[in-house]
Design an enzyme around this catalytic site. Structure first.
Site, PDB file in Angstrom:
ATOM      1  N   HIS A 174      41.596  40.021  40.411  1.00 64.18           N
ATOM      2  CA  HIS A 174      40.594  40.992  41.101  1.00 64.18           C
ATOM      3  C   HIS A 174      40.127  40.662  42.546  1.00 64.18           C
ATOM      4  CE1 HIS A 174      40.302  42.795  37.110  1.00 64.18           C
ATOM      5  NE2 HIS A 174      39.269  42.341  36.772  1.00 64.18           N
TER       6      HIS A 174
ATOM      7  N   CYS B  30      34.337  40.000  34.277  1.00 64.38           N
ATOM      8  CA  CYS B  30      35.153  39.589  35.212  1.00 64.38           C
ATOM      9  C   CYS B  30      34.735  39.635  36.691  1.00 64.38           C
ATOM     10  CB  CYS B  30      36.748  39.808  34.842  1.00 64.38           C
ATOM     11  SG  CYS B  30      36.755  41.735  34.807  1.00 64.38           S
TER      12      CYS B  30
END
Length: 340
Positions: free
Chosen positions: A243, A130
């Site tokens: 994130h 990710c």
């Protein structure tokens, strides 16, 4: 005519998000099956306005199905992905198992879409980590213009990257801070995550780095350019979803910050929000549920000859996992299967 699609791990966070995104993007589907482990057999999941019941992964026959989006751990993937692939179903895998396999393409469609065509060697395509996925989306258009020599990245990764138990741990620890006697000891993470940051994601390696940091290095080289030097420090932060990354990029050629801003504005998958004022940037809270990788704080780095700094934020359950898998499926359909 649409595709026959299987979502494996449909009851998990990423699997459910895959179903949402397949519906949102109107992916051409003729038939869909949702699979889970035996303990989740019969669990209902939503797909648009439909409710689907999960079937047993262990007994499912993939023959006649076009593609399977896998959102299960590496151990289960190791058992079931080759089975699906051998039965003629192209596997798009979200685990780390096949990412560095030389016979399996590692794909971020905005960066290396043509690599999808390499799926024929094993009938498997890998989804990157990710934190890597959103970063290479930001790096690719800049690399095309000025050629990147070196990247220093510090990540600020949400707990959803670890899974539902981690989300629960952050929530329960946070509540416990305000209710005497209900304090929650760490179990998912080695230290308290609420009101804290943990400079440790995945296992430690012999050189002192962690496996998460290693993944960012080797995956960037495989996806973008093996000549790029990259060093990473990956940190878990008390954020539920989204994130963030602080990137310091050194180029072979000079790249002005204004030109970089213009390049990024025109690049696929990117949205630039970069005002030099209070709140003139994107934080994880704003990125949740969005398809884009957001870029802010673009500025020259005066400590090196050809350097830029920037801030990169993305929904890790989307671009970092489910969205990227669906985009791979779209490219696979356009470039190879061509049924939709």
């Amino acid at each position: 005519m649409g595709y026959k699609v299987v979502v494996v791990g449909a009851t998990g966070n990423v699997g459910r998000e895959m179903l949402n995104i397949l519906d949102e993007r109107a992916f051409p589907i003729e038939e869909i099956a949702v699979l889970a482990s035996r303990r989740s057999l019969g669990t209902e999941v939503s797909f648009g306005d439909k409710t689907l019941k999960t079937k047993d992964l262990a007994t499912f026959d993939f023959t006649g199905w076009d593609m399977a989006l896998f959102a299960i751990g590496s151990e289960a993937t190791k058992e079931y992905a080759p089975k699906a692939a051998s039965q003629g179903c192209v596997v798009i895998d979200n685990s780390s198992l096949y990412r560095m396999d030389p016979d399996v393409p590692l794909v971020v469609p905005e960066v290396n879409a043509d690599a999808v065509l390499g799926y024929t060697k094993k009938n498997i395509i890998a989804n990157p980590n990710c934190s890597t996925a959103q970063m290479v989306v930001a790096l690719k258009p800049l690399h095309d213009r000025a050629k990147i020599k070196r990247v220093v990245v510090s990540t600020y990764q949400s707990v959803s990257g670890t899974g539902k138990e981690a989300i629960d741990e952050l929530w329960n620890q946070t509540k416990g801070m305000y209710v005497p006697g209900q304090e929650v000891e760490p179990s998912v993470y080695p230290r308290q995550i609420a009101f804290n940051v943990i400079p440790h994601i995945d296992v430690f390696m012999e050189d002192g780095g962690t496996k998460e940091e290693w993944k960012m290095v080797v995956e960037t080289k495989k996806i973008l350019d093996p000549a790029i030097k990259l060093t990473a420090t990956c940190v878990r932060v008390p954020v539920f979803v989204g994130h963030s990354e602080a990137l310091n990029i050194e180029f072979e050629d000079f790249l002005d910050e204004d030109e970089a801003r213009d390049i990024l504005r025109e690049a696929p998958g990117i949205m630039v929000v970069d005002k030099r004022e209070d709140g003139g940037y994107v934080t994880p809270v704003e990125c949740v549920g969005d398809f884009a990788t957001f870029i802010s704080r673009i500025r020259q780095d005066s400590t090196v000859e050809n350097g830029l700094n920037l801030w990169c934020v993305s929904d890790n359950l989307r671009k970092g996992a489910a969205l990227n898998a669906v985009q791979i499926a779209e490219v696979l359909g356009q470039k190879a299967l061509k049924k939709g």
